[in-house]
Design an enzyme around this catalytic site. Sequence first.
Site, PDB file in Angstrom:
ATOM      1  N   LYS A  45      89.738  47.581  89.006  1.00  0.00           N
ATOM      2  CA  LYS A  45      89.325  47.078  87.687  1.00  0.00           C
ATOM      3  C   LYS A  45      90.514  46.496  86.934  1.00  0.00           C
ATOM      4  O   LYS A  45      90.410  45.410  86.351  1.00  0.00           O
ATOM      5  CB  LYS A  45      88.664  48.212  86.881  1.00  0.00           C
ATOM      6  CG  LYS A  45      87.373  48.723  87.508  1.00  0.00           C
ATOM      7  CD  LYS A  45      86.689  49.758  86.650  1.00  0.00           C
ATOM      8  CE  LYS A  45      87.470  51.046  86.586  1.00  0.00           C
ATOM      9  NZ  LYS A  45      87.559  51.738  87.896  1.00  0.00           N
ATOM     10  N   THR A  46      91.625  47.185  86.928  1.00  0.00           N
ATOM     11  CA  THR A  46      92.821  46.663  86.255  1.00  0.00           C
ATOM     12  C   THR A  46      93.310  45.388  86.932  1.00  0.00           C
ATOM     13  O   THR A  46      93.727  44.429  86.264  1.00  0.00           O
ATOM     14  CB  THR A  46      93.933  47.721  86.253  1.00  0.00           C
ATOM     15  OG1 THR A  46      93.462  48.916  85.620  1.00  0.00           O
ATOM     16  CG2 THR A  46      95.155  47.215  85.517  1.00  0.00           C
TER      17      THR A  46
ATOM     18  N   ASP B  21      91.270  49.869  78.997  1.00  0.00           N
ATOM     19  CA  ASP B  21      90.905  50.773  80.088  1.00  0.00           C
ATOM     20  C   ASP B  21      90.202  52.004  79.509  1.00  0.00           C
ATOM     21  O   ASP B  21      90.487  52.429  78.380  1.00  0.00           O
ATOM     22  CB  ASP B  21      92.168  51.189  80.848  1.00  0.00           C
ATOM     23  CG  ASP B  21      91.847  51.776  82.207  1.00  0.00           C
ATOM     24  OD1 ASP B  21      90.694  51.653  82.657  1.00  0.00           O
ATOM     25  OD2 ASP B  21      92.760  52.349  82.828  1.00  0.00           O
TER      26      ASP B  21
ATOM     27  N   THR C  22      85.012  54.163  84.043  1.00  0.00           N
ATOM     28  CA  THR C  22      84.569  54.892  85.223  1.00  0.00           C
ATOM     29  C   THR C  22      83.246  55.600  84.967  1.00  0.00           C
ATOM     30  O   THR C  22      82.658  56.159  85.890  1.00  0.00           O
ATOM     31  CB  THR C  22      85.621  55.942  85.631  1.00  0.00           C
ATOM     32  OG1 THR C  22      85.902  56.795  84.500  1.00  0.00           O
ATOM     33  CG2 THR C  22      86.920  55.265  86.065  1.00  0.00           C
TER      34      THR C  22
ATOM     35  N   ARG D 284      93.388  51.973  96.363  1.00  0.00           N
ATOM     36  CA  ARG D 284      94.557  52.685  95.834  1.00  0.00           C
ATOM     37  C   ARG D 284      94.980  53.807  96.775  1.00  0.00           C
ATOM     38  O   ARG D 284      96.169  54.031  97.025  1.00  0.00           O
ATOM     39  CB  ARG D 284      94.253  53.244  94.445  1.00  0.00           C
ATOM     40  CG  ARG D 284      95.422  53.989  93.810  1.00  0.00           C
ATOM     41  CD  ARG D 284      95.076  54.472  92.421  1.00  0.00           C
ATOM     42  NE  ARG D 284      94.920  53.351  91.508  1.00  0.00           N
ATOM     43  CZ  ARG D 284      94.251  53.407  90.361  1.00  0.00           C
ATOM     44  NH1 ARG D 284      93.646  54.532  90.004  1.00  0.00           N
ATOM     45  NH2 ARG D 284      94.165  52.358  89.576  1.00  0.00           N
TER      46      ARG D 284
END
Length: 360
Positions: free
Chosen positions: A80-81, A125, A174, A233
């Site tokens: 997302k980032t 975020d 999230t 990640r």
Amino acid sequence: MPFHEDDLDEAETTHFRSLTAAEAEGDERAVEAALRPKSLDEVVGQVRVRDQLGLVLEAARRRGRAPDHVLLSGPPGLGKTTLAMIIASEMTAPLRLTSGPAITHAGDLAAILSGMNEGDVLFVDEIHRMSRPAEEMLYMAMEDFRVDVIIGKGPGATAIPLEIPPFTLVGATTRAGLLPGPLRDRFGFTAHLEYYEPHELDLIVQRSAALLDVEVHDDGTAEIASRSRGTPRIANRLLRRVRDFAQVRADGIVTLPVARAALDLYEVDDLGLDRLDRAVLDVLCRRFGGGPVGVSTLAVAVGEERETVEEVAEPFLVRNGFLARTPRGRVATPAAWQHLGLAVPPAPAPLETDGTLFEE
């Protein structure tokens, strides 16, 4: 000498346990930033989201206007980032970053918005964790590009309208279900990121290995990808640990045997389960006969906080069919027993009743 987690000091143990956690902490963010794709063309996977977002950005460029506000939802570690940074890069616009927990008052948001220039991209975020007053101020900023700043208190308070140049808000969450309807409806484009397939993660690991100047074999990257819980990640994190193992205990080349030995050392099994995942299943099956067991009881039994079990271990175990959530507690599925090498217990016989309804 056999390796055991108790041989690590406190700092190493914390790192050891976080290998398969999707959240990034500390220095990892700097390393991950270097591995992030810089454009939509470099993004692996998320084909539907990538195509839709590409259309939104291209249309905005042709109109010469800022793109619609974008909401990105999905589990941690899926990009997302990265997509927020790509949006700013594709629009050649500055990116301003903040987070929902950091915006505790409406004044915090007003200070951020007042410094925005036309076309800027504001990334928030965990947007679902913003305070309610800031949230309500954001409604007007997103829709009318202005906010009302309150000066003074009580009967003498005055609202001063503050005009804001058109900007693009990119929100990441999230837990999309916690977003209020009025806020969610103000986003022009909403995308939900899905977990990655193993072959997509394999490509990501290969790309990251090239950027890190790590020599890898295809079967080595495939092994890392298969244990990465569908999350880029985690895949990049495991790659760095396998790289360390290869440099210290092998010839520096990540082959299939090296990858397996490294991941076994860090207690990440063939399906991506780590020490905490297996501890939860082991306690649930061996000590409580498969459940149902309350999550607080499980947390105490494995020596972790309830939030850790609920937010780190459970989502992966439920998604992969090892654990079921029921109104009475957590229950181990047959797959959990089989994964631990235990015999699946017979299903309990149904209770015979006279038809009278009763509460459990």
